[in-house]
Design an enzyme around this catalytic site. Structure first.
Site, PDB file in Angstrom:
ATOM      1  N   ARG A 240       3.015 123.756 -92.894  1.00 13.95           N
ATOM      2  CA  ARG A 240       3.371 123.594 -91.446  1.00 13.95           C
ATOM      3  C   ARG A 240       2.165 122.729 -90.792  1.00 13.95           C
ATOM      4  O   ARG A 240       1.025 123.153 -91.264  1.00 13.95           O
ATOM      5  CB  ARG A 240       3.655 124.726 -90.866  1.00 13.95           C
ATOM      6  N   GLU A 269       3.347 116.760 -85.463  1.00 10.83           N
ATOM      7  CA  GLU A 269       4.117 115.432 -86.128  1.00 10.83           C
ATOM      8  C   GLU A 269       5.324 115.382 -85.245  1.00 10.83           C
ATOM      9  O   GLU A 269       5.794 116.001 -84.432  1.00 10.83           O
ATOM     10  CB  GLU A 269       4.681 115.915 -87.615  1.00 10.83           C
ATOM     11  N   HIS A 287       6.654 114.936 -94.278  1.00 10.09           N
ATOM     12  CA  HIS A 287       7.564 116.277 -94.182  1.00 10.09           C
ATOM     13  C   HIS A 287       8.724 116.046 -94.918  1.00 10.09           C
ATOM     14  O   HIS A 287       9.950 116.357 -94.525  1.00 10.09           O
ATOM     15  CB  HIS A 287       7.807 116.659 -92.515  1.00 10.09           C
TER      16      HIS A 287
END
Ligand code: DGY
Length: 328
Positions: A240, A269, A287
């Site tokens: 993460r 992000e 991601h």
């Protein structure tokens, strides 16, 4: 009888949406607009269930404004976008999508490790820029993967998937650090040895981060940890954003304090720290570790199944909390 109303907060596979529409009155967001917290709160009005992704924050303010809400099903295994204690206090069931993405995400961890160690994207950029004029003996010489030592921080299901690939597929020595040790049977299966975080950082040729995000794991890797790693080492983050201090990482990469990094998740992000964009020795992906069609469909379906199971039978398939009225 009027159907129960739910919200699907982001675009999802049309067939999964259609399956939900057979059971519920659904407000969808197939335009995939990014809603502000205020807009999300407003759209939740009158809904008893919601399907979210990791981008939608479910917190006390949203819950207070929506006392009718009974379940929020996240289409992600990570759930740091949920304030689970606040959801439990409000009697709202939280669910995530474990298992269905484990192997796909472990595959991607390995893809990023290989790309990082063997300088795949850096050399591709060189080729595309028309700079390749001759073969040379040390051109884009990278780090060995097979037979090297991988250090895995976070040894849940995905970490174990990485360990199996490393040990059985690439003949790597596997060391790991985790809040709790695996059983000896699992350690044997993964050929993994438990070490302290310090030993892992000092010994590993490749450090892989697979730890869930929490206040405790915030900046698991910062300047001090990067300083402990070997100058030839690589770092991969598929966990993460916020697990790595991205500014410190950019500095360490620019100074060649470590050799290279592969990063799929970022602090804040979809914004990416501008200094990371400037350094050549980092592979950056948006991601996508769980992103294959089969796996993303399985994640969407499991989130949808959680909504149906809980709102029709009181029993979610993969709950994260226990609330009054839920069938265990
Ligand atoms: C997850 O499932 O947590 C992935 O990071 C996708 O958001």
């Amino acid at each position: 009888m009027p159907k129960t109303s739910i919200l699907v907060a982001r675009a999802i596979f049309p067939e999964v949406l259609q399956s939900l529409e057979q059971v519920f009155e659904v407000e969808n967001n197939q335009a995939d607009e990014v809603w502000s917290p205020a807009e999300l709160t407003r759209r939740m009005q009158g809904k008893v269930g919601a399907l979210t992704t990791g981008s939608e924050r479910i917190d006390a303010a949203l819950l207070q404004a929506n006392p009718q809400l009974r379940i929020v099903a996240n289409m992600a295994v990570g759930y740091n976008n949920f304030d689970v204690p606040a959801m439990t206090a409000a009697g709202v069931l939280a669910s995530n999508t474990p298992d269905v993405l484990t192997e796909t995400t472990a595959d991607f961890g390995f893809a990023l490790l290989m790309a990082t160690a063997r300088r795949v994207t850096e050399s591709e950029h060189y080729l595309r820029a028309g700079l390749w004029k001759k073969w040379s003996y040390d051109m884009f010489a990278g780090a060995e993967v097979h037979g090297s030592t991988i250090g895995i921080i976070g040894m849940g299901r995905i970490g174990q998937g990485i360990a199996r690939r490393a040990a059985h597929g690439f003949g790597m020595k596997v060391i790991y650090h985790n809040r709790s040790r695996l059983t000896s049977a699992l350690e044997a299966e993964c050929k993994a040895t438990y070490v302290s975080k310090q030993e892992l950082l000092q010994t590993a040729d490749h450090v892989m981060l697979v730890v869930p995000y929490s206040a405790e794991s915030h900046h698991t890797i910062g300047a001090a940890e990067l300083a402990q790693m070997k100058p030839t080492a690589t770092l991969v983050n598929i966990a993460r954003g916020g697990i790595v201090d991205d500014a410190a990482l950019a500095q360490a990469l620019a100074a060649r304090q470590i050799a290279a990094a592969g990063i799929d998740v970022f602090e804040g992000e979809p914004s990416v720290h501008p200094d990371l964009l400037k350094v050549p020795n980092v592979v950056l992906t948006p991601h996508i570790a769980s992103s294959t069609i089969q796996t993303r469909k399985a994640m969407a379906q499991l989130a949808a199944d959680n909504l149906v199971a809980y709102l029709t039978r009181g029993q979610a398939l993969t709950p994260l909390n226990t609330v009054p009225g839920a069938v265990a």
